[in-house]
Design a protein around this motif. Structure first.
Motif, mmCIF file in Angstrom:
data_model
loop_
_atom_site.group_PDB
_atom_site.id
_atom_site.type_symbol
_atom_site.label_atom_id
_atom_site.label_comp_id
_atom_site.label_asym_id
_atom_site.label_seq_id
_atom_site.Cartn_x
_atom_site.Cartn_y
_atom_site.Cartn_z
ATOM 1 N N THR A 1 0.833 -1.195 0.000
ATOM 2 C CA THR A 1 0.000 0.000 0.000
ATOM 3 C C THR A 1 0.870 1.248 0.000
ATOM 4 O O THR A 1 1.799 1.353 0.809
ATOM 5 N N ARG A 2 0.580 2.178 -0.901
ATOM 6 C CA ARG A 2 1.304 3.451 -0.912
ATOM 7 C C ARG A 2 0.801 4.306 0.246
ATOM 8 O O ARG A 2 -0.384 4.637 0.320
ATOM 9 N N VAL A 3 1.709 4.660 1.152
ATOM 10 C CA VAL A 3 1.300 5.390 2.349
ATOM 11 C C VAL A 3 1.994 6.738 2.489
ATOM 12 O O VAL A 3 1.672 7.499 3.410
ATOM 13 N N ALA A 4 2.922 7.052 1.603
ATOM 14 C CA ALA A 4 3.645 8.317 1.739
ATOM 15 C C ALA A 4 4.142 8.792 0.383
ATOM 16 O O ALA A 4 4.386 7.989 -0.525
ATOM 17 N N THR A 5 4.280 10.092 0.258
ATOM 18 C CA THR A 5 4.905 10.711 -0.899
ATOM 19 C C THR A 5 5.930 11.714 -0.414
ATOM 20 O O THR A 5 5.641 12.529 0.471
ATOM 21 N N ILE A 6 7.142 11.623 -0.956
ATOM 22 C CA ILE A 6 8.201 12.585 -0.651
ATOM 23 C C ILE A 6 8.456 13.403 -1.908
ATOM 24 O O ILE A 6 9.041 12.898 -2.871
ATOM 25 N N PRO A 7 8.007 14.650 -1.943
ATOM 26 C CA PRO A 7 8.229 15.456 -3.148
ATOM 27 C C PRO A 7 9.715 15.769 -3.342
ATOM 28 O O PRO A 7 10.461 15.932 -2.371
ATOM 29 N N ASN A 8 10.131 15.804 -4.597
ATOM 30 C CA ASN A 8 11.499 16.240 -4.940
ATOM 31 C C ASN A 8 12.555 15.477 -4.150
ATOM 32 O O ASN A 8 13.477 16.067 -3.586
ATOM 33 N N ALA A 9 12.436 14.157 -4.144
ATOM 34 C CA ALA A 9 13.283 13.337 -3.263
ATOM 35 C C ALA A 9 14.630 12.965 -3.848
ATOM 36 O O ALA A 9 15.556 12.645 -3.099
ATOM 37 N N ALA A 10 14.774 12.967 -5.191
ATOM 38 C CA ALA A 10 15.990 12.375 -5.757
ATOM 39 C C ALA A 10 16.414 13.055 -7.051
ATOM 40 O O ALA A 10 15.578 13.477 -7.851
ATOM 41 N N ARG A 11 17.740 13.095 -7.233
ATOM 42 C CA ARG A 11 18.343 13.496 -8.501
ATOM 43 C C ARG A 11 18.696 12.214 -9.244
ATOM 44 O O ARG A 11 19.646 11.525 -8.876
ATOM 45 N N LEU A 12 17.953 11.875 -10.269
ATOM 46 C CA LEU A 12 18.148 10.609 -10.960
ATOM 47 C C LEU A 12 18.613 10.833 -12.390
ATOM 48 O O LEU A 12 18.254 11.827 -13.024
ATOM 49 N N GLU A 13 19.388 9.887 -12.887
ATOM 50 C CA GLU A 13 19.822 9.940 -14.277
ATOM 51 C C GLU A 13 18.612 9.803 -15.206
ATOM 52 O O GLU A 13 17.731 8.978 -14.976
ATOM 53 N N GLY A 14 18.575 10.642 -16.232
ATOM 54 C CA GLY A 14 17.513 10.558 -17.220
ATOM 55 C C GLY A 14 16.206 11.198 -16.804
ATOM 56 O O GLY A 14 15.216 11.095 -17.529
ATOM 57 N N VAL A 15 16.177 11.856 -15.651
ATOM 58 C CA VAL A 15 14.969 12.518 -15.164
ATOM 59 C C VAL A 15 15.250 14.006 -15.049
ATOM 60 O O VAL A 15 16.214 14.414 -14.394
ATOM 61 N N ASP A 16 14.421 14.822 -15.672
ATOM 62 C CA ASP A 16 14.575 16.270 -15.570
ATOM 63 C C ASP A 16 14.114 16.739 -14.195
ATOM 64 O O ASP A 16 13.026 16.392 -13.730
ATOM 65 N N GLY A 17 14.963 17.539 -13.550
ATOM 66 C CA GLY A 17 14.613 18.044 -12.230
ATOM 67 C C GLY A 17 14.697 16.967 -11.170
ATOM 68 O O GLY A 17 15.385 15.950 -11.327
ATOM 69 N N LEU A 18 13.966 17.166 -10.074
ATOM 70 C CA LEU A 18 13.964 16.229 -8.963
ATOM 71 C C LEU A 18 12.744 15.326 -9.037
ATOM 72 O O LEU A 18 11.633 15.778 -9.339
ATOM 73 N N ASP A 19 12.955 14.055 -8.751
ATOM 74 C CA ASP A 19 11.879 13.069 -8.846
ATOM 75 C C ASP A 19 11.242 12.859 -7.474
ATOM 76 O O ASP A 19 11.924 12.872 -6.440
ATOM 77 N N ASP A 20 9.931 12.646 -7.462
ATOM 78 C CA ASP A 20 9.237 12.287 -6.223
ATOM 79 C C ASP A 20 9.506 10.824 -5.885
ATOM 80 O O ASP A 20 9.875 10.017 -6.746
ATOM 81 N N ALA A 21 9.311 10.485 -4.619
ATOM 82 C CA ALA A 21 9.429 9.094 -4.169
ATOM 83 C C ALA A 21 8.203 8.729 -3.355
ATOM 84 O O ALA A 21 7.600 9.579 -2.682
ATOM 85 N N TYR A 22 7.829 7.461 -3.403
ATOM 86 C CA TYR A 22 6.702 6.944 -2.639
ATOM 87 C C TYR A 22 7.202 5.977 -1.578
ATOM 88 O O TYR A 22 8.207 5.282 -1.760
ATOM 89 N N GLY A 23 6.471 5.917 -0.476
ATOM 90 C CA GLY A 23 6.710 4.906 0.543
ATOM 91 C C GLY A 23 5.637 3.833 0.463
ATOM 92 O O GLY A 23 4.447 4.158 0.367
ATOM 93 N N TYR A 24 6.055 2.564 0.490
ATOM 94 C CA TYR A 24 5.121 1.440 0.372
ATOM 95 C C TYR A 24 5.189 0.554 1.619
ATOM 96 O O TYR A 24 6.273 0.238 2.125
ATOM 97 N N TYR A 25 4.009 0.123 2.079
ATOM 98 C CA TYR A 25 3.866 -0.602 3.342
ATOM 99 C C TYR A 25 3.160 -1.936 3.117
ATOM 100 O O TYR A 25 2.247 -2.038 2.290
ATOM 101 N N PHE A 26 3.586 -2.954 3.891
ATOM 102 C CA PHE A 26 2.909 -4.257 3.891
ATOM 103 C C PHE A 26 2.827 -4.755 5.322
ATOM 104 O O PHE A 26 3.846 -4.831 6.023
ATOM 105 N N ASP A 27 1.622 -5.116 5.763
ATOM 106 C CA ASP A 27 1.407 -5.683 7.093
ATOM 107 C C ASP A 27 1.653 -7.188 7.023
ATOM 108 O O ASP A 27 0.814 -7.951 6.542
#
Length: 288
Positions: free
Chosen positions: A242-268
């Motif tokens: 389950t996607r439970v979080a979003t981190i805006p502008n989390a990473a500088r990645l190759e091939g991506v313009d600007g900063l990429d968002d990241a998601y946090g995923y959870y499993f019980d």
């Protein structure tokens, strides 16, 4: 109660993925499974002090150089190896790292290659020594997916088919946080680029769930699943995360313009049934 995820309409294209992860799911995956207990290893002497040691020390980003077998004696006798047959006929097994077979050197090369790709993991410098790699990847429990029999050359493409014993992917299970939050685990997954899209990643993901539960973790949380990585997103959601979080502008990645968002995923993990079969689950979710 535990229910497999419902079918998702979208199937992502084949690209590099992350949780930290580097693999692609396959819609046509697994045909059979069988188990034995020949990989039930004792812990090394420095790891025997406490079966709760994995809940006391390192986090997702650090640890002491280990052999990837910390607390494997907590696993039930039937758990390892996890064996399956991929849709193309390749027989594989999930098992601990084999130092004598060179798995550590192979795993370190795969790790450094995916770091240099710059698309799926947060690291920039590569691991300079085996000890530094083992401190990160093998500090707790770590596993490989390897081919276990020679493939029929008449049926498979020789240029892409694995040979007997070849490592096709690696992953780890370890605490995401220290102390009072150490029952929440993290996982990192890397598939050899030659085998992306073969179903190795899905097998690792479903095996992770079974192994993490058996290692007495209560839940799993993946810190950085990048927005630019739809294959990873599709895989984890199809496996029931389950996607439970979003981190805006989390990473500088190759091939991506600007900063990429990241998601946090959870499993019980407490929702998994006692008889949970990772191979069967991988097969059932492969069309999600």
């Amino acid at each position: 109660s535990f229910q497999p995820p419902t079918t998702m309409a979208f199937i992502a294209p084949r690209i590099i993925t992350s949780c930290f992860a580097s693999f692609s799911p396959s819609a046509n995956l697994l045909l059979s499974t069988y188990h034995n207990n020949r990989y039930r290893f004792p812990l090394q002497s420095q790891q025997q002090a406490s079966k709760t040691s994995m809940f006391m020390s390192s986090t997702a980003y650090g640890g002491e150089a280990g052999d990837g077998r910390l607390n494997l004696d907590l696993l039930p006798p039937h758990r390892l190896p996890i064996r399956a047959t991929l849709n193309d006929g390749t027989k594989v097994e999930v098992a601990p790292f084999d130092f004598d077979a060179g798995d550590v050197e192979i795993g370190m090369q795969l790790m450094n290659d995916v770091i240099e790709e710059g698309r799926a993991w947060p690291f920039e410098p590569t691991f300079p020594t085996e000890e530094s790699y083992r401190s990160y990847y093998l500090s707790h429990a770590a596993f490989v997916v390897r081919c276990v029999v020679d493939n029929d050359a008449s049926e498979l493409d020789k240029s892409s088919s694995p040979t007997h014993g070849e490592v096709m992917g690696t992953f780890y299970v370890k605490p995401n946080f220290p102390g009072r939050c150490s029952h929440v685990c993290n996982g990192g997954f890397i598939t050899d680029p030659k085998f992306r899209g073969s179903g190795v990643g899905r097998l690792m993901g479903s095996s992770f769930l079974a192994l993490a539960r058996d290692l007495q973790y209560k839940s799993a949380y993946f810190n950085l699943v990048f927005k630019s990585n739809p294959v990873s997103i599709q895989l984890w959601e199809s496996l029931g995360f389950t996607r439970v979080a979003t981190i805006p502008n989390a990473a500088r990645l190759e091939g991506v313009d600007g900063l990429d968002d990241a998601y946090g995923y959870y499993f019980d993990l407490t929702t998994l049934p006692e008889e949970f079969d990772p191979v069967d689950y991988a097969m059932k979710t492969s069309n999600c």
